[in-house]
Structure formats: C-alpha cells, structure tokens
Design an enzyme around this catalytic site. Sequence first.
Site, PDB file in Angstrom:
ATOM      1  N   GLU A  18       1.694   3.903   2.175  1.00  0.00           N
ATOM      2  CA  GLU A  18       2.262   3.656   2.994  1.00  0.00           C
ATOM      3  C   GLU A  18       3.044   2.704   3.899  1.00  0.00           C
ATOM      4  O   GLU A  18       4.376   3.125   4.014  1.00  0.00           O
ATOM      5  CB  GLU A  18       1.073   3.575   4.880  1.00  0.00           C
ATOM      6  CG  GLU A  18      -0.303   4.946   4.262  1.00  0.00           C
ATOM      7  CD  GLU A  18      -0.984   4.415   3.961  1.00  0.00           C
ATOM      8  OE1 GLU A  18      -0.972   3.635   2.878  1.00  0.00           O
ATOM      9  OE2 GLU A  18      -2.491   4.495   4.108  1.00  0.00           O
TER      10      GLU A  18
ATOM     11  N   SER B 155      -7.436   7.677   4.313  1.00  0.00           N
ATOM     12  CA  SER B 155      -7.429   7.144   5.287  1.00  0.00           C
ATOM     13  C   SER B 155      -6.937   5.623   5.968  1.00  0.00           C
ATOM     14  O   SER B 155      -6.948   4.409   5.167  1.00  0.00           O
ATOM     15  CB  SER B 155      -8.598   6.895   5.948  1.00  0.00           C
ATOM     16  OG  SER B 155      -8.701   6.458   7.390  1.00  0.00           O
TER      17      SER B 155
ATOM     18  N   CYS C 175      -1.836  -0.615   6.992  1.00  0.00           N
ATOM     19  CA  CYS C 175      -0.584   0.704   6.808  1.00  0.00           C
ATOM     20  C   CYS C 175      -1.229   1.404   8.939  1.00  0.00           C
ATOM     21  O   CYS C 175      -0.528   1.738   9.527  1.00  0.00           O
ATOM     22  CB  CYS C 175      -1.308   1.226   6.435  1.00  0.00           C
ATOM     23  SG  CYS C 175      -0.834   0.820   4.720  1.00  0.00           S
TER      24      CYS C 175
ATOM     25  N   HIS D  91       1.404  -1.022  -0.212  1.00  0.00           N
ATOM     26  CA  HIS D  91      -0.048   0.038   0.240  1.00  0.00           C
ATOM     27  C   HIS D  91       0.804   0.610  -0.157  1.00  0.00           C
ATOM     28  O   HIS D  91       2.574   1.052  -0.624  1.00  0.00           O
ATOM     29  CB  HIS D  91      -0.674   0.066   1.185  1.00  0.00           C
ATOM     30  CG  HIS D  91      -2.116  -1.144   0.934  1.00  0.00           C
ATOM     31  ND1 HIS D  91      -3.317  -0.733   2.304  1.00  0.00           N
ATOM     32  CD2 HIS D  91      -2.405  -1.948  -0.313  1.00  0.00           C
ATOM     33  CE1 HIS D  91      -3.894  -2.242   1.564  1.00  0.00           C
ATOM     34  NE2 HIS D  91      -3.410  -2.255   0.495  1.00  0.00           N
TER      35      HIS D  91
ATOM     36  N   CYS E   7      -5.648   2.191   6.095  1.00  0.00           N
ATOM     37  CA  CYS E   7      -6.466   0.950   6.138  1.00  0.00           C
ATOM     38  C   CYS E   7      -6.176  -0.191   6.996  1.00  0.00           C
ATOM     39  O   CYS E   7      -4.596   0.480   7.754  1.00  0.00           O
ATOM     40  CB  CYS E   7      -6.068  -0.207   5.188  1.00  0.00           C
ATOM     41  SG  CYS E   7      -4.823  -1.241   5.233  1.00  0.00           S
TER      42      CYS E   7
END
Lengths: 152, 152
Positions: free
Chosen positions: A59, A84, A89, A57, A86
């Site tokens: 991040e 936002s 992350c 992802h 998950c």
Amino acid sequence: MSTSNQPVDQFMQAAIDEAQKGRDEGGIPIGSVLVHDGKIIGRGHNRRVQQGSAILHGEMDALENAGRQPARVYAQATLYTTLSPCPMCSGAILLYGIKQVIVGENQTFMGEEDLLTARGVEVHVLQNDVCVQMMSDFIEEQPTLWNEDIGV
Amino acid sequence: MSTSNQPVDQFMQAAIDEAQKGRDEGGIPIGSVLVHDGKIIGRGHNRRVQQGSAILHGEMDALENAGRQPARVYAQATLYTTLSPCPMCSGAILLYGIKQVIVGENQTFMGEEDLLTARGVEVHVLQNDVCVQMMSDFIEEQPTLWNEDIGV
C-alpha cells in the site's frame, strides 16, 4: 465480509498482479493500487526483500508511486490491497483521508480494519481465494520473513 | 508534558539537526532518529519536496534508513521526532512495536499520541522551543505545502 469465488474487478486484479510480480521477484506477495476517477494513479507491491525496505509495504509503495497528490484526490480515491492493511498502511490511509479500502483477504493476517472503520473508512473484504492462497503459501514457505514484515 | 527551555539530549539534537537539514534543502523541517542500545541506527527527515515523496515523513525516513531490523531491536528502540507523529508514522511505530517515543513538540500539530498511549507506547513531549519555532515559521511561510503533508 463474504467469501467469494467470483471474478475480481480490474482494480483488484491489478493489485493481485502486483503481488504476483513481487513474488516473482523473490519478495513478499502483497500488492496494491490507488484508484481515482476510474483510473489507477499508483501501483505498488511490497519491497522489503527487493529494496531492503522497512516501509515499502504494498500500500505504501502504491501511495508513493501515485506521487504527491492534493487532499481532494485522496478523499475521492479507493485503495485496493490484496491483504488487510497493517497499522502503518492503515495510518497512511487515515493520514490522507482515503475513504474506501477494498481488501483481498483478512484470513491470513488481520490488520487495523476496526480502527479504519471506527474512523469512518469503508472497508470491504472480498476474501478472495487467490489472495488467500498466495499468502498462505508464502507464510508457510518463509515464516521468518513474514514475521519480520509485520514486526513479530 | 512540561514546557522546557532546557538543552535537549544528543538524540533530540540529532533529530533537530535533521529537521534543519531538511529546511536547508527547501523541505519540510521535521527530523527524526531511531536509537537502539545508546546508538542512532537511523536518521531521517521529511522528503516530500526533495524526493516528491508522499510517504517519507521524518520518522518514516529514519525507519527506512535504519534498514530491515528484527522485532527485538524495535522493541528496545526509542524514536525521537521533532514533531508529534501523524497517523502514518504512528502506525509505523505500532507495526514495529517501538515502545518509547520522544516528541519535540505537539503545539503546532497534534498527531496520534492518544492512540499510541492507548496501545501502550510511552510518549514524552518536550515542548521544545526550537522545534516549535521551526514549525511555526514553516507553517506561516508555506501553509499549502504543510497542509498537503498532513492530508488537509
């Protein structure tokens, strides 16, 4: 958590640039940067499509690209992400004790902000129009890919 | 959560084999396998040392090596890991809706088992002697490296 049409700072802009780079590559438009001591030490974007990755992802990619860091660096770092975070992350944020997270938007997807806040992480949501638009367009165009990315 | 000197099943043995492979490579001895429909679909071990990775814990490596999977596969999968899963790996388990996690031991490190259980994940801890010994030896030999891996 206020809406804003204000210009974003250089770090959120860098995260947005990463997201757009991901989109240009045919990927999922989520970007992130890890900032320490006023400098970006890791940049990343979602690489599910590009690398067939289940874990990169935005991040996670930023954390990976920051490389191995001692705990004191994470403790003083801020993570910027266009969306936002998950559960995965957010878990990484908790593992490394990152204390501040700046979120582009949580309108198209709400991650684990409550868990982060409950564990003492400061979460600021910008509700930035550019971030919302990027994700709205993407989700509308590729709902199946998006669902895969969030385990739905 | 009972202690056991019983032989482990083939899947936990595969996770232990991964951990030992990691140790032989000079890395952190934590291994994991993702099992679906009676078959291992992803194997992995911690790669902090080997790849300079901040995110490739054993469980993450197994998930990555399993590749992109649809939600229904994760929902029917079981994750085996030699050590109690940290916040990041637990977050990944939650993201993908993995419903069952078999843990080698939680004596040398306690991860986010309570969070997993609260979210409906079945967590079984074997408290396996081999897993405990591997980690005890490693932590004693390389406490700084271990602390880095768990963000301490």
